[in-house]
Design a protein around this motif. Structure first.
Motif, PDB file in Angstrom:
ATOM      1  N   GLY A  33       0.812  -1.216   0.000  1.00 32.32           N
ATOM      2  CA  GLY A  33       0.000   0.000   0.000  1.00 32.32           C
ATOM      3  C   GLY A  33       0.840   1.259   0.000  1.00 32.32           C
ATOM      4  O   GLY A  33       0.497   2.251  -0.634  1.00 32.32           O
ATOM      5  N   GLN A  34       1.964   1.232   0.705  1.00 28.80           N
ATOM      6  CA  GLN A  34       2.825   2.409   0.806  1.00 28.80           C
ATOM      7  C   GLN A  34       3.762   2.551  -0.387  1.00 28.80           C
ATOM      8  O   GLN A  34       3.965   3.653  -0.900  1.00 28.80           O
ATOM      9  CB  GLN A  34       3.651   2.341   2.097  1.00 28.80           C
ATOM     10  CG  GLN A  34       2.829   2.505   3.365  1.00 28.80           C
ATOM     11  CD  GLN A  34       3.646   2.290   4.619  1.00 28.80           C
ATOM     12  OE1 GLN A  34       4.775   1.794   4.578  1.00 28.80           O
ATOM     13  NE2 GLN A  34       3.083   2.651   5.759  1.00 28.80           N
ATOM     14  N   ALA A  35       4.328   1.431  -0.839  1.00 31.71           N
ATOM     15  CA  ALA A  35       5.381   1.490  -1.857  1.00 31.71           C
ATOM     16  C   ALA A  35       4.905   1.124  -3.253  1.00 31.71           C
ATOM     17  O   ALA A  35       5.584   1.433  -4.239  1.00 31.71           O
ATOM     18  CB  ALA A  35       6.536   0.566  -1.455  1.00 31.71           C
ATOM     19  N   GLY A  36       3.748   0.457  -3.344  1.00 35.39           N
ATOM     20  CA  GLY A  36       3.304  -0.063  -4.632  1.00 35.39           C
ATOM     21  C   GLY A  36       3.792  -1.490  -4.815  1.00 35.39           C
ATOM     22  O   GLY A  36       4.822  -1.889  -4.259  1.00 35.39           O
ATOM     23  N   TYR A  37       3.064  -2.250  -5.613  1.00 31.09           N
ATOM     24  CA  TYR A  37       3.353  -3.668  -5.784  1.00 31.09           C
ATOM     25  C   TYR A  37       4.775  -3.905  -6.287  1.00 31.09           C
ATOM     26  O   TYR A  37       5.507  -4.757  -5.767  1.00 31.09           O
ATOM     27  CB  TYR A  37       2.340  -4.286  -6.747  1.00 31.09           C
ATOM     28  CG  TYR A  37       2.563  -5.755  -7.020  1.00 31.09           C
ATOM     29  CD1 TYR A  37       2.227  -6.713  -6.072  1.00 31.09           C
ATOM     30  CD2 TYR A  37       3.113  -6.188  -8.228  1.00 31.09           C
ATOM     31  CE1 TYR A  37       2.417  -8.071  -6.310  1.00 31.09           C
ATOM     32  CE2 TYR A  37       3.308  -7.543  -8.481  1.00 31.09           C
ATOM     33  CZ  TYR A  37       2.963  -8.476  -7.514  1.00 31.09           C
ATOM     34  OH  TYR A  37       3.169  -9.808  -7.772  1.00 31.09           O
ATOM     35  N   HIS A  38       5.197  -3.161  -7.297  1.00 31.80           N
ATOM     36  CA  HIS A  38       6.496  -3.405  -7.927  1.00 31.80           C
ATOM     37  C   HIS A  38       7.668  -2.874  -7.099  1.00 31.80           C
ATOM     38  O   HIS A  38       8.817  -3.225  -7.365  1.00 31.80           O
ATOM     39  CB  HIS A  38       6.514  -2.795  -9.329  1.00 31.80           C
ATOM     40  CG  HIS A  38       5.523  -3.431 -10.259  1.00 31.80           C
ATOM     41  ND1 HIS A  38       5.643  -4.731 -10.709  1.00 31.80           N
ATOM     42  CD2 HIS A  38       4.366  -2.954 -10.806  1.00 31.80           C
ATOM     43  CE1 HIS A  38       4.628  -5.029 -11.493  1.00 31.80           C
ATOM     44  NE2 HIS A  38       3.839  -3.978 -11.569  1.00 31.80           N
ATOM     45  N   ASN A  39       7.396  -2.050  -6.113  1.00 28.06           N
ATOM     46  CA  ASN A  39       8.455  -1.502  -5.269  1.00 28.06           C
ATOM     47  C   ASN A  39       8.411  -2.070  -3.853  1.00 28.06           C
ATOM     48  O   ASN A  39       8.922  -1.449  -2.927  1.00 28.06           O
ATOM     49  CB  ASN A  39       8.336   0.031  -5.213  1.00 28.06           C
ATOM     50  CG  ASN A  39       8.559   0.673  -6.561  1.00 28.06           C
ATOM     51  OD1 ASN A  39       9.504   0.340  -7.277  1.00 28.06           O
ATOM     52  ND2 ASN A  39       7.685   1.596  -6.932  1.00 28.06           N
ATOM     53  N   ALA A  40       7.795  -3.231  -3.736  1.00 28.49           N
ATOM     54  CA  ALA A  40       7.674  -3.863  -2.418  1.00 28.49           C
ATOM     55  C   ALA A  40       8.323  -5.242  -2.465  1.00 28.49           C
ATOM     56  O   ALA A  40       7.651  -6.252  -2.702  1.00 28.49           O
ATOM     57  CB  ALA A  40       6.199  -3.980  -2.029  1.00 28.49           C
ATOM     58  N   PRO A  41       9.632  -5.327  -2.239  1.00 28.75           N
ATOM     59  CA  PRO A  41      10.301  -6.632  -2.286  1.00 28.75           C
ATOM     60  C   PRO A  41       9.888  -7.525  -1.119  1.00 28.75           C
ATOM     61  O   PRO A  41       9.437  -7.038  -0.075  1.00 28.75           O
ATOM     62  CB  PRO A  41      11.785  -6.265  -2.187  1.00 28.75           C
ATOM     63  CG  PRO A  41      11.806  -4.950  -1.494  1.00 28.75           C
ATOM     64  CD  PRO A  41      10.569  -4.228  -1.928  1.00 28.75           C
ATOM     65  N   ILE A  42      10.061  -8.812  -1.326  1.00 29.48           N
ATOM     66  CA  ILE A  42       9.746  -9.783  -0.271  1.00 29.48           C
ATOM     67  C   ILE A  42      10.507  -9.456   1.006  1.00 29.48           C
ATOM     68  O   ILE A  42       9.978  -9.596   2.117  1.00 29.48           O
ATOM     69  CB  ILE A  42      10.092 -11.216  -0.742  1.00 29.48           C
ATOM     70  CG1 ILE A  42       9.123 -11.687  -1.838  1.00 29.48           C
ATOM     71  CG2 ILE A  42      10.080 -12.184   0.443  1.00 29.48           C
ATOM     72  CD1 ILE A  42       7.723 -11.998  -1.373  1.00 29.48           C
ATOM     73  N   SER A  43      11.742  -8.991   0.869  1.00 31.55           N
ATOM     74  CA  SER A  43      12.562  -8.688   2.052  1.00 31.55           C
ATOM     75  C   SER A  43      11.925  -7.611   2.918  1.00 31.55           C
ATOM     76  O   SER A  43      11.962  -7.679   4.152  1.00 31.55           O
ATOM     77  CB  SER A  43      13.968  -8.248   1.622  1.00 31.55           C
ATOM     78  OG  SER A  43      13.901  -7.105   0.782  1.00 31.55           O
ATOM     79  N   LYS A  44      11.320  -6.622   2.277  1.00 30.00           N
ATOM     80  CA  LYS A  44      10.680  -5.532   3.029  1.00 30.00           C
ATOM     81  C   LYS A  44       9.404  -6.022   3.706  1.00 30.00           C
ATOM     82  O   LYS A  44       9.106  -5.639   4.838  1.00 30.00           O
ATOM     83  CB  LYS A  44      10.371  -4.369   2.098  1.00 30.00           C
ATOM     84  CG  LYS A  44       9.981  -3.087   2.813  1.00 30.00           C
ATOM     85  CD  LYS A  44       9.947  -1.905   1.859  1.00 30.00           C
ATOM     86  CE  LYS A  44       9.648  -0.621   2.615  1.00 30.00           C
ATOM     87  NZ  LYS A  44       9.622   0.558   1.686  1.00 30.00           N
ATOM     88  N   ILE A  45       8.646  -6.885   3.016  1.00 24.39           N
ATOM     89  CA  ILE A  45       7.447  -7.467   3.604  1.00 24.39           C
ATOM     90  C   ILE A  45       7.827  -8.331   4.803  1.00 24.39           C
ATOM     91  O   ILE A  45       7.188  -8.274   5.861  1.00 24.39           O
ATOM     92  CB  ILE A  45       6.680  -8.296   2.556  1.00 24.39           C
ATOM     93  CG1 ILE A  45       6.126  -7.377   1.453  1.00 24.39           C
ATOM     94  CG2 ILE A  45       5.543  -9.100   3.211  1.00 24.39           C
ATOM     95  CD1 ILE A  45       5.545  -8.112   0.264  1.00 24.39           C
ATOM     96  N   ALA A  46       8.885  -9.126   4.654  1.00 27.93           N
ATOM     97  CA  ALA A  46       9.352  -9.989   5.748  1.00 27.93           C
ATOM     98  C   ALA A  46       9.772  -9.156   6.954  1.00 27.93           C
ATOM     99  O   ALA A  46       9.437  -9.493   8.100  1.00 27.93           O
ATOM    100  CB  ALA A  46      10.516 -10.848   5.264  1.00 27.93           C
ATOM    101  N   ARG A  47      10.502  -8.074   6.694  1.00 26.04           N
ATOM    102  CA  ARG A  47      10.964  -7.218   7.792  1.00 26.04           C
ATOM    103  C   ARG A  47       9.779  -6.609   8.543  1.00 26.04           C
ATOM    104  O   ARG A  47       9.765  -6.567   9.770  1.00 26.04           O
ATOM    105  CB  ARG A  47      11.874  -6.121   7.235  1.00 26.04           C
ATOM    106  CG  ARG A  47      12.549  -5.267   8.304  1.00 26.04           C
ATOM    107  CD  ARG A  47      13.763  -4.530   7.771  1.00 26.04           C
ATOM    108  NE  ARG A  47      13.424  -3.645   6.665  1.00 26.04           N
ATOM    109  CZ  ARG A  47      13.777  -3.862   5.380  1.00 26.04           C
ATOM    110  NH1 ARG A  47      14.475  -4.951   5.067  1.00 26.04           N
ATOM    111  NH2 ARG A  47      13.447  -3.007   4.439  1.00 26.04           N
ATOM    112  N   GLU A  48       8.773  -6.153   7.801  1.00 29.50           N
ATOM    113  CA  GLU A  48       7.580  -5.568   8.421  1.00 29.50           C
ATOM    114  C   GLU A  48       6.825  -6.621   9.232  1.00 29.50           C
ATOM    115  O   GLU A  48       6.249  -6.310  10.291  1.00 29.50           O
ATOM    116  CB  GLU A  48       6.664  -4.986   7.335  1.00 29.50           C
ATOM    117  CG  GLU A  48       5.377  -4.391   7.838  1.00 29.50           C
ATOM    118  CD  GLU A  48       5.573  -3.134   8.677  1.00 29.50           C
ATOM    119  OE1 GLU A  48       4.733  -2.895   9.575  1.00 29.50           O
ATOM    120  OE2 GLU A  48       6.573  -2.406   8.470  1.00 29.50           O
ATOM    121  N   ALA A  49       6.849  -7.863   8.760  1.00 31.18           N
ATOM    122  CA  ALA A  49       6.145  -8.950   9.453  1.00 31.18           C
ATOM    123  C   ALA A  49       6.943  -9.494  10.634  1.00 31.18           C
ATOM    124  O   ALA A  49       6.404 -10.257  11.447  1.00 31.18           O
ATOM    125  CB  ALA A  49       5.848 -10.082   8.475  1.00 31.18           C
ATOM    126  N   GLY A  50       8.214  -9.133  10.711  1.00 31.19           N
ATOM    127  CA  GLY A  50       9.054  -9.631  11.796  1.00 31.19           C
ATOM    128  C   GLY A  50       9.488 -11.071  11.615  1.00 31.19           C
ATOM    129  O   GLY A  50       9.683 -11.796  12.594  1.00 31.19           O
TER     130      GLY A  50
END
Length: 207
Positions: A33-50
């Motif tokens: 939602g913040q970065a857009g689908y193409h600018n949201a790497p798995i690593s960033k999603i993982a970090r946000e999820a802890g």
């Protein structure tokens, strides 16, 4: 849904670790939602999820799988609540229509990030993803069709109406109302729109 998460996971027993699965989905809603689908790497999603990057791949094949899973859980939750809370077979069609609007606005009205995610990603240009999304949303369309048919058979709605256009009108009006609410910064209660939207819809459908 609870106050700490965006997505209510409906198949808890089928997940190896429901908390991590849900955390990844909720993190993806926020990050994409913040970065857009193409600018949201798995690593960033993982970090946000802890969780570790590799943990994400225990639950999802790739980022597309995460996106589809969010839509599946969201629409599935809406469909489940409609079946649980509305008397589709025996109830008044107009009241069922109002209940449908109430549930739809109620779920998104407390989760602007999820509303934004859903509004953007239900509209996919990728043909394969469009097919998957079509399969996900079909049960919801079938509920709308059921309400329309019930209304016609009971004499509440006009028999002469085009049922497919009526379905598009119902879903499209709710969809556009959520979009308008998001674009204004969710500054008012989405639940406050239930009655005005219902009045317009039922005015066009009534016999």
């Amino acid at each position: 849904m609870n106050g700490h998460s965006f997505i209510e996971v409906r198949t808890i027993a089928q997940k190896k670790n429901n908390e991590k699965y849900e955390a990844i989905l909720n993190a993806a809603v926020k990050v994409i939602g913040q970065a857009g689908y193409h600018n949201a790497p798995i690593s960033k999603i993982a970090r946000e999820a802890g969780v570790a990057d590799g943990t994400v791949y225990l639950y999802f094949k790739n980022k597309e799988d995460i996106l589809i899973s969010i839509l599946r859980e969201t629409i599935g939750t809406i469909v489940d609540r409609i079946h649980d809370e509305l008397k589709l077979e025996d109830g008044d069609a107009a009241e069922s229509l109002k209940g449908l609007i109430t549930i739809y606005f109620g779920i998104f009205g407390v989760n602007p990030d999820l509303a934004m995610f859903t509004q953007v990603h239900l509209r996919q240009s990728n043909a394969e993803m469009r097919k998957q999304i079509g399969d996900i949303i079909r049960p919801y369309y079938q509920i709308i069709d059921q309400i329309i048919l019930k209304g016609i058979e009971s004499g509440v709605f006009r028999e002469s109406m085009d049922k497919r256009i009526a379905r598009r009108m119902i879903f499209g009006t709710m969809d556009e109302t959520v979009t308008a609410w998001i674009l204004t910064g969710a500054k008012y209660s989405l639940a406050s729109q239930v009655q005005p939207v219902y009045d317009v819809m039922v005015g066009g459908l009534r016999a």
